[in-house]
Write a protein that holds these residues in place. Structure first.
Motif, short mmCIF file in Angstrom:
data_model
loop_
_atom_site.label_atom_id
_atom_site.label_comp_id
_atom_site.label_asym_id
_atom_site.label_seq_id
_atom_site.Cartn_x
_atom_site.Cartn_y
_atom_site.Cartn_z
N ASP A 320 0.82 -1.21 0.00
CA ASP A 320 0.00 0.00 0.00
C ASP A 320 0.85 1.26 0.00
OD1 ASP A 320 -2.24 -1.57 0.03
OD2 ASP A 320 -2.48 -1.52 2.22
N ALA A 321 2.01 1.21 0.67
CA ALA A 321 2.85 2.41 0.80
C ALA A 321 3.73 2.65 -0.41
CB ALA A 321 3.72 2.29 2.06
N PHE A 322 3.94 1.63 -1.25
CA PHE A 322 4.88 1.80 -2.36
C PHE A 322 4.44 2.90 -3.36
CE2 PHE A 322 6.68 0.68 -6.49
CZ PHE A 322 8.02 0.74 -6.18
N PRO A 323 3.14 3.01 -3.73
CA PRO A 323 2.75 4.10 -4.65
C PRO A 323 3.02 5.47 -4.06
CG PRO A 323 1.09 2.39 -4.62
CD PRO A 323 2.02 2.09 -3.52
N LEU A 324 2.76 5.63 -2.73
CA LEU A 324 3.00 6.92 -2.11
C LEU A 324 4.49 7.23 -2.07
CD1 LEU A 324 0.46 6.59 0.88
CD2 LEU A 324 0.14 7.80 -1.28
N LEU A 325 5.29 6.22 -1.75
CA LEU A 325 6.74 6.44 -1.70
C LEU A 325 7.29 6.72 -3.08
CD1 LEU A 325 7.77 3.62 0.83
CD2 LEU A 325 7.68 6.08 1.25
N GLU A 326 6.65 6.18 -4.11
CA GLU A 326 7.12 6.38 -5.49
C GLU A 326 7.06 7.87 -5.86
OE1 GLU A 326 8.77 5.19 -9.02
OE2 GLU A 326 8.34 3.92 -7.29
N GLN A 327 6.03 8.58 -5.32
CA GLN A 327 5.91 9.99 -5.61
C GLN A 327 7.00 10.81 -4.94
OE1 GLN A 327 1.94 11.13 -4.43
NE2 GLN A 327 0.95 9.69 -5.91
N SER A 328 7.42 10.39 -3.72
CA SER A 328 8.44 11.13 -2.99
C SER A 328 9.85 10.81 -3.44
CB SER A 328 8.31 10.87 -1.50
OG SER A 328 8.55 9.49 -1.23
N LEU A 329 9.99 9.79 -4.29
CA LEU A 329 11.33 9.42 -4.75
C LEU A 329 11.86 10.36 -5.81
CD1 LEU A 329 11.02 5.50 -5.01
CD2 LEU A 329 12.13 6.86 -3.23
N THR A 330 11.04 11.25 -6.27
CA THR A 330 11.49 12.20 -7.31
C THR A 330 12.55 13.14 -6.78
OG1 THR A 330 9.64 13.64 -6.73
CG2 THR A 330 9.30 12.06 -8.53
N THR A 331 12.59 13.35 -5.50
CA THR A 331 13.57 14.25 -4.91
C THR A 331 14.95 13.61 -4.81
OG1 THR A 331 12.99 13.50 -2.70
CG2 THR A 331 11.79 15.41 -3.59
N LEU A 332 15.00 12.24 -4.99
CA LEU A 332 16.29 11.55 -4.87
C LEU A 332 16.94 11.42 -6.22
CD1 LEU A 332 15.17 8.64 -2.50
CD2 LEU A 332 16.31 10.78 -1.85
N SER A 333 18.25 11.13 -6.15
CA SER A 333 18.99 10.93 -7.39
C SER A 333 18.57 9.59 -8.00
CB SER A 333 20.49 10.95 -7.14
OG SER A 333 20.84 9.86 -6.27
N GLY A 334 18.98 9.37 -9.24
CA GLY A 334 18.57 8.14 -9.93
C GLY A 334 19.09 6.89 -9.24
N LYS A 335 20.32 6.94 -8.79
CA LYS A 335 20.89 5.77 -8.11
C LYS A 335 20.20 5.50 -6.81
CE LYS A 335 25.27 3.83 -6.57
NZ LYS A 335 26.74 4.06 -6.45
N GLU A 336 19.87 6.55 -6.07
CA GLU A 336 19.21 6.38 -4.78
C GLU A 336 17.79 5.84 -4.98
OE1 GLU A 336 19.51 10.28 -3.19
OE2 GLU A 336 21.47 9.91 -2.24
N ARG A 337 17.10 6.34 -6.05
CA ARG A 337 15.76 5.84 -6.31
C ARG A 337 15.79 4.33 -6.59
NH1 ARG A 337 15.16 10.74 -9.16
NH2 ARG A 337 15.53 9.63 -11.15
N GLU A 338 16.79 3.89 -7.37
CA GLU A 338 16.89 2.46 -7.68
C GLU A 338 17.14 1.63 -6.43
OE1 GLU A 338 16.25 0.86 -10.40
OE2 GLU A 338 15.71 2.75 -11.39
N GLN A 339 17.98 2.17 -5.53
CA GLN A 339 18.26 1.43 -4.29
C GLN A 339 17.00 1.30 -3.43
OE1 GLN A 339 21.48 3.57 -2.47
NE2 GLN A 339 23.06 2.61 -3.79
N VAL A 340 16.21 2.43 -3.35
CA VAL A 340 14.99 2.37 -2.54
C VAL A 340 13.98 1.41 -3.16
CG1 VAL A 340 13.02 3.73 -1.72
CG2 VAL A 340 15.34 4.67 -1.59
N ARG A 341 13.82 1.49 -4.53
CA ARG A 341 12.89 0.58 -5.19
C ARG A 341 13.30 -0.89 -4.97
NH1 ARG A 341 13.20 4.38 -9.67
NH2 ARG A 341 11.24 5.58 -9.77
N PHE A 342 14.61 -1.18 -5.08
CA PHE A 342 15.08 -2.57 -4.92
C PHE A 342 14.81 -3.06 -3.50
CE2 PHE A 342 18.28 -5.79 -4.00
CZ PHE A 342 18.16 -6.63 -5.10
N ALA A 343 15.03 -2.17 -2.51
CA ALA A 343 14.81 -2.57 -1.13
C ALA A 343 13.33 -2.83 -0.87
CB ALA A 343 15.33 -1.48 -0.17
#
Length: 537
Positions: A320-343
């Motif tokens: 349930d939280a993944f769609p909401l977190l996906e919106q806030s990942l725009t503030t992170l760099s591309g590498k950091e977004r990939e790490q958060v998505r993988f985790a």
């Protein structure tokens, strides 16, 4: 016969000799008399035959010219023979032509033989001869003679035989009364010596050897036996004295040993009492362990349920939280977004999956422990169970696996036994399930079920041609949570532990024989159960 057995040897010898002599004389006399009787009859028949032929030849003219008077005169010549009772001449038609009767005799019918010849009766002889003229029979002549002369001779011979028989027996008695002493005297002397030895126990007396025959050898052997007995009696006396000393010594030793044994018995009784106390304590501890295992297993299930529930909640929360977190990942760099998505998409779900599978595994182990505790505490209900019915029912439930693996099952003749039905189903079910699980996939499976009745129980044998068990694992097959090194099989490794526990509850035993690559055989011995129709624990 009893009198003969109780008679003295002297009388027995006299009776045997006299009886033998008498029988021999009697047989000889009877044979002589019989021979004389046969010889006389033969001679008489020959004489009558000759007289009949002569008289018949002289009577041919009288028969031819039908002159009975001449024939009667011819028959009258037979009066010279006093033994001839009567004689008759018969025509060819069988009618009496002429007759002769001895003086003082009356006419009586003659019983002739059926053909020409003669017949012998008790007191007479009848001879029949044909009368021949020109080689043609013109009549017959019958002559009857009495046997008074024969009877007289037989009486005379019998009297002579009686006189000879009596005289011979008397002479034999006189001879035997003297000659038997050569046999009876040594025997009586031996009996007298034997009586002296028996009454007085004097082994120094000796029997006299009268002759150099078998009786002399008997007396000599008896004397040698007395010498040996006397020697052994002396030796026995020495041994008796030595034995008395030995008995006295051993009695003292036994008294000491008895005291030591009494002390050991007291110590053993104490040890048995202590052992009973330890046994009771061990039984109480075992009951406590069963209760503890049940309580621990039961109490462990509540945290596991909570862990499994919270892990599921975390999984749903991440989704349930993944769609909401996906919106806030725009503030992170591309590498950091990939790490958060993988985790969030891989690491966290994988960890939650490990938690869930571990909880399921722990739940299965807890259930197995609870089942083992239940087996140890369940009341046993004895009844007569048909083993064949149990085996067929279990094989029916395994039919899909058996057909899938092309397994051939052979069930031998199985008996009826007294046991708890549910326990037997669990024992056989676990063993058959293991046999199917561990079959070798590279060859068709084969399972055999047999039973052997013994004096004190029944042995069930379940054999397969599966993968077998390594020698290093043979001692561990009945331990908890032990499974074969086969990754393609499922289970908690509790089946054989259940079987061992159940078999022990009936006082039985289970054994395993296995050859890797060849197969495995489990043998379950179930002793005869004492069945009283009641439950027992």
């Amino acid at each position: 016969m009893r009198i003969f057995r109780q008679a003295t040897i002297k009388r027995k010898m006299m009776l045997i000799s006299m009886a033998t002599t008498g029988v021999a004389l009697l047989i000889s006399g009877v044979v002589l008399i019989f021979n004389e009787m046969v010889s006389y009859r033969r001679s008489l028949v020959n004489s009558l035959t000759v007289q009949a032929r002569i008289t018949g030849s002289n009577s041919t003219a009288a028969l031819s010219f039908n002159n009975p008077r001449v024939a009667h005169e011819m028959l009258g010549a037979l009066s010279a023979a006093p033994n001839i009772v009567q004689a008759t001449i018969h025509t060819r038609e069988g009618e009496v032509f002429a007759r002769y009767l001895r003086t003082g005799e009356r006419v009586k019918p003659i019983s002739p033989p059926p053909k020409n010849g003669y017949s012998i009766a008790a007191n007479s002889i009848v001879v029949v001869e044909p009368i021949i003229l020109d080689q043609e029979p013109i009549g017959t002549i019958l002559i009857e003679s009495d046997l008074r002369e024969l009877h007289g001779r037989l009486g005379w011979y019998t009297a002579i035989m009686v006189i000879v028989f009596s005289g011979s027996l008397w002479v034999a008695f006189l001879l035997l009364s003297r000659m038997q002493r050569a046999v009876t005297s040594p025997i009586l002397d031996l009996v007298q010596v034997m009586g002296t030895v028996s009454r007085e126990g004097d082994y120094s007396v000796r029997a006299s050897a009268w002759n150099d025959d078998e009786l002399g050898s008997l007396a000599q052997g008896f004397n040698e036996m007395l010498v040996q007995i006397q020697s052994r009696d002396n030796e026995l006396e020495l041994h008796r004295r030595h034995l008395e000393q030995t008995v006295a010594s051993r009695t003292a030793e036994l008294a000491d040993a008895n005291e030591q044994l009494q002390r050991e018995l007291v110590e053993r009784q104490r040890a048995e009492e202590q052992l009973q106390r330890y046994s009771g304590e061990l039984r109480d501890i075992n009951d406590e362990l069963k209760s503890f295992a049940y309580m621990v297993s039961h109490d462990l299930r509540a945290p596991l349920i909570n862990i499994k529930g919270f892990a599921s909640e975390l999984d749903l929360a991440l989704k349930d939280a993944f769609p909401l977190l996906e919106q806030s990942l725009t503030t992170l760099s591309g590498k950091e977004r990939e790490q958060v998505r993988f985790a969030l998409q891989q690491d966290a779900p994988e960890a939650l999956g490990f938690i869930s599978s571990s909880v399921n595994r722990m739940d299965a182990l807890i259930n197995a422990v609870l089942q083992l505790s239940y087996i140890g505490r369940r009341e046993i209900r004895l009844e007569t169970v048909c083993v064949t019915t149990i085996v067929n029912s279990i094989l029916q439930s395994l039919r899909h696996q058996l057909e899938q693996r092309s397994v051939t099952v052979t069930v031998g003749e199985l008996p009826e036994i007294i046991i708890d039905k549910m326990a037997l189903e669990q024992i056989i079910g676990n063993l058959l399930d293991n046999a199917v699980k561990y079959l070798a996939p590279e060859r068709p499976g084969r399972i055999e079920v047999n039973a052997y009745e013994e004096a004190d129980g029944t042995t069930l044998r379940i054999s397969d041609n599966g993968r077998g068990i390594a020698p290093g694992d043979m001692g561990k097959v009945f331990e908890l949570f032990r499974r074969g090194n086969c990754p393609d099989t499922v289970g908690e490794g509790m089946g054989l532990a259940y079987v061992k526990t159940l078999v022990r509850r009936f006082g039985g035993r289970i054994e395993c024989e296995s050859i890797p690559g060849v197969g495995t055989t489990f043998s379950v011995f179930i002793p005869i159960q004492s069945y009283s129709g009641k439950e027992y624990q």
